[in-house]
Design a protein around this motif. Structure first.
Motif, short mmCIF file in Angstrom:
data_model
loop_
_atom_site.label_atom_id
_atom_site.label_comp_id
_atom_site.label_asym_id
_atom_site.label_seq_id
_atom_site.Cartn_x
_atom_site.Cartn_y
_atom_site.Cartn_z
N UNK A 1 -7.77 -3.01 -1.23
CA UNK A 1 -7.52 -2.25 0.00
C UNK A 1 -6.13 -2.48 0.59
N UNK A 2 -5.68 -3.75 0.77
CA UNK A 2 -4.33 -3.95 1.34
C UNK A 2 -3.23 -3.27 0.52
N UNK A 3 -3.37 -3.24 -0.79
CA UNK A 3 -2.35 -2.62 -1.63
C UNK A 3 -2.34 -1.10 -1.47
N UNK A 4 -3.51 -0.51 -1.25
CA UNK A 4 -3.59 0.94 -1.07
C UNK A 4 -2.88 1.39 0.22
N UNK A 5 -2.89 0.53 1.21
CA UNK A 5 -2.28 0.89 2.51
C UNK A 5 -0.77 1.04 2.39
N UNK B 1 7.25 -3.50 6.92
CA UNK B 1 6.44 -2.80 5.92
C UNK B 1 6.71 -3.35 4.52
N UNK B 2 7.99 -3.67 4.25
CA UNK B 2 8.33 -4.28 2.96
C UNK B 2 7.59 -5.60 2.79
N UNK C 1 2.34 3.49 4.73
CA UNK C 1 3.34 2.66 5.41
C UNK C 1 4.74 2.95 4.86
N UNK C 2 4.82 3.14 3.54
CA UNK C 2 6.11 3.44 2.91
C UNK C 2 6.69 4.74 3.41
N UNK C 3 5.86 5.76 3.59
CA UNK C 3 6.33 7.05 4.08
C UNK C 3 6.85 6.95 5.51
N UNK D 1 10.55 2.44 -3.34
CA UNK D 1 10.22 1.70 -4.57
C UNK D 1 9.16 0.63 -4.31
N UNK D 2 9.33 -0.08 -3.20
CA UNK D 2 8.36 -1.13 -2.87
C UNK D 2 6.98 -0.54 -2.61
N UNK D 3 6.92 0.57 -1.89
CA UNK D 3 5.63 1.19 -1.57
C UNK D 3 4.91 1.65 -2.82
N UNK D 4 5.64 2.27 -3.74
CA UNK D 4 5.03 2.78 -4.98
C UNK D 4 4.51 1.64 -5.85
#
Length: 485
Positions: free
Chosen positions: A213-217, A47-48, A221-223, A116-119
């Protein structure tokens, strides 16, 4: 005797007598727990790297969105310069999260880095384009990339440390290779999504809105990744160290640089060639195929996706053989291939025919797989348990920042200046020669042995008696520690 020497003697007393090893000292790793640790860490890593990797595959599009005043190769250089900016923050993140990981534990810090990466990745997808707010868009992109780099600084070193400390010594290679399987899955998912969107929306649609779109996903994924990592058990090696630490304070950054400077330098060189190859194949090649060789973006991305899928079983196989013949030999084999076959690989890639391009990419992918299958077990073994996360984070991120993240930028700039499409091959050969010298003369193969500073870890109680018969072999690192000045 200086205060530092006294402190070192107190922390690591001399052991001139035969090392004593009791049955309770040996860590018996529950196979199910080890598998869960590998799976959760690898999935979190996937996911990272999905978050981090989609920027690579959208580099050409991002160049058009955020640097519309530039054209052609210059636009790509600016896009990769923004990619490289994230690596400025990596050493800072590595130092902070690495030291926290050696104090708080591996598990807690890995959960923080993932959030942090997801946000930060989600934030990139929400930034207005240059056409809407001008240079402010570029500034916001830079800030988001810096946060990405800061979190990644603690991610990969921590993931390597966690898996290496959670697996049996004799299976460390094959199980740790699962981390790079996660990396490839993340890259494949990112590249596959970008390829699909490019095919469905076309270049114009991607520039207008599809790139977001890819960034919104990243958010969902982070959760998921946070949940998985938060439910892991702490590594046996860290828990054993905590029990034995008693009155000793955690080692400071200064102590790491003073006491382990030689190992840090060796590790940085190892990370240098590892990252150059990794970022060349996984991050740079999609843009090389489209922007330099004139391939269609969808066609180039599809080739890379196919190559990465094929790499997954090869990486596992390299980890498996590393446990049997030694990770060092696997790495040396990859370096020899890199030195002698990089030029032929790029000759094939530059040919233009799909079959030749694929063959050239696969040659590079095999060399990269030798490193990906062996490095997650080899790199953590360079350092002692009490400094492993911090020292490895410092080593990995300083080297990755200087050489890894700058590889796409440097190669793009050199090709633009020299007009020589074989520049990537020359760089790979140079990295291979430097790596071969250092690995051959300065890296000790510890495959199948206990990690430095840790008791032996076995896959079952049936292995305990074998370990107890040879305590010197089981605690091989004590002799090395006694020889230190």
């Amino acid at each position: 005797m200086t205060e530092q020497e006294h402190h070192k003697k107190k922390r690591f007393p001399r052991r001139k007598s035969k090392p004593r090893l009791d049955e309770e000292d040996i860590t018996v790793v529950d196979p199910d727990v080890a598998k869960r640790a590998v799976m959760a860490t690898a999935l979190g890593n996937a996911m990272e790297w999905f978050d981090f990797g989609i920027y690579s595959y959208l580099a050409v599009t991002i160049g058009k969105v955020f640097f519309p005043e530039m054209t052609g190769g210059v636009q790509l250089i600016y896009a990769f310069a923004t990619f490289a900016v994230a690596f400025i923050a990596r050493p800072l993140g590595g130092i902070l999260f690495g030291m926290l990981g050696d104090r708080w534990g591996r598990k807690r810090v890995l959960a923080i880095t993932l959030i942090l990466m997801a946000v930060s990745t989600l934030s990139i997808g929400l930034i207005p384009s240059y056409a809407s707010i001008g240079s402010t868009a570029t500034l916001l992109l830079l800030i988001a990339r810096l946060v990405q780099g800061f979190s990644t600084g603690g991610e990969y070193a921590g993931a390597m440390t966690f898996i290496a400390e959670s697996t049996p010594d004799k299976k460390r290679g094959v199980m740790a290779s699962g981390l790079e399987v996660g990396t490839l899955i993340g890259y494949v998912a990112g590249a596959g999504l970008v390829t699909l969107l490019t095919f469905l929306l076309g270049p114009k649609g991607m520039v207008e809105w599809g790139w977001r779109i890819p960034f919104w996903i990243a958010a969902p994924l982070g959760l998921i990744g946070f949940y998985l990592r938060n439910h892991l058990e702490e590594t046996p090696a860290f828990e054993a160290m905590e029990e034995a630490r008693e009155e000793n304070e955690p080692i400071s950054i200064k102590e790491i640089f003073v006491s382990y400077w030689k190992t840090l330098v060796i590790g940085m060189v190892v990370v240098f060639f590892y990252n150059v190859v990794n970022y060349m194949v996984l991050s740079y090649m999609p843009s090389h195929l489209s922007a330099v060789l004139g391939y269609g973006e969808t066609k180039g991305l599809l080739l890379i996706v196919i190559v990465m899928v094929i790499m997954i079983p090869i990486v596992i196989l390299m980890g498996y053989f590393g446990d049997r013949i030694g990770a060092k030999r696997i790495v040396q084999g990859g370096l020899i291939g890199l030195i002698f076959l990089s030029l032929p690989s790029f000759w094939l890639i530059g040919n233009g025919a799909v079959g030749y391009v694929f063959l050239g990419l696969m040659m590079l992918a095999v060399f990269s797989s030798t490193f990906q299958g062996s490095m997650p077990s080899l790199l953590p073994s360079l350092f002692y348990t009490e400094v492993r996360y911090g020292a490895l984070a410092i080593t990995y991120n300083i080297s990755a920042s200087i050489f890894g993240g700058t590889t796409p930028l440097l190669v793009s700039w050199l090709i633009n200046r020299t007009k020589d499409q074989l520049v990537p091959a020359y760089y790979l050969i140079f990295a291979g020669v430097v790596g071969m010298i250092v690995v051959t003369y300065f890296v000790k193969d510890t495959s199948g042995k206990s990690l430095r500073g840790s008791p032996p870890a076995v896959a079952g109680e049936h292995e305990i008696e074998e370990v107890l018969e040879e305590p010197e072999e089981a605690l091989w690192w004590r002799e090395e520690k006694d020889k230190e000045p």
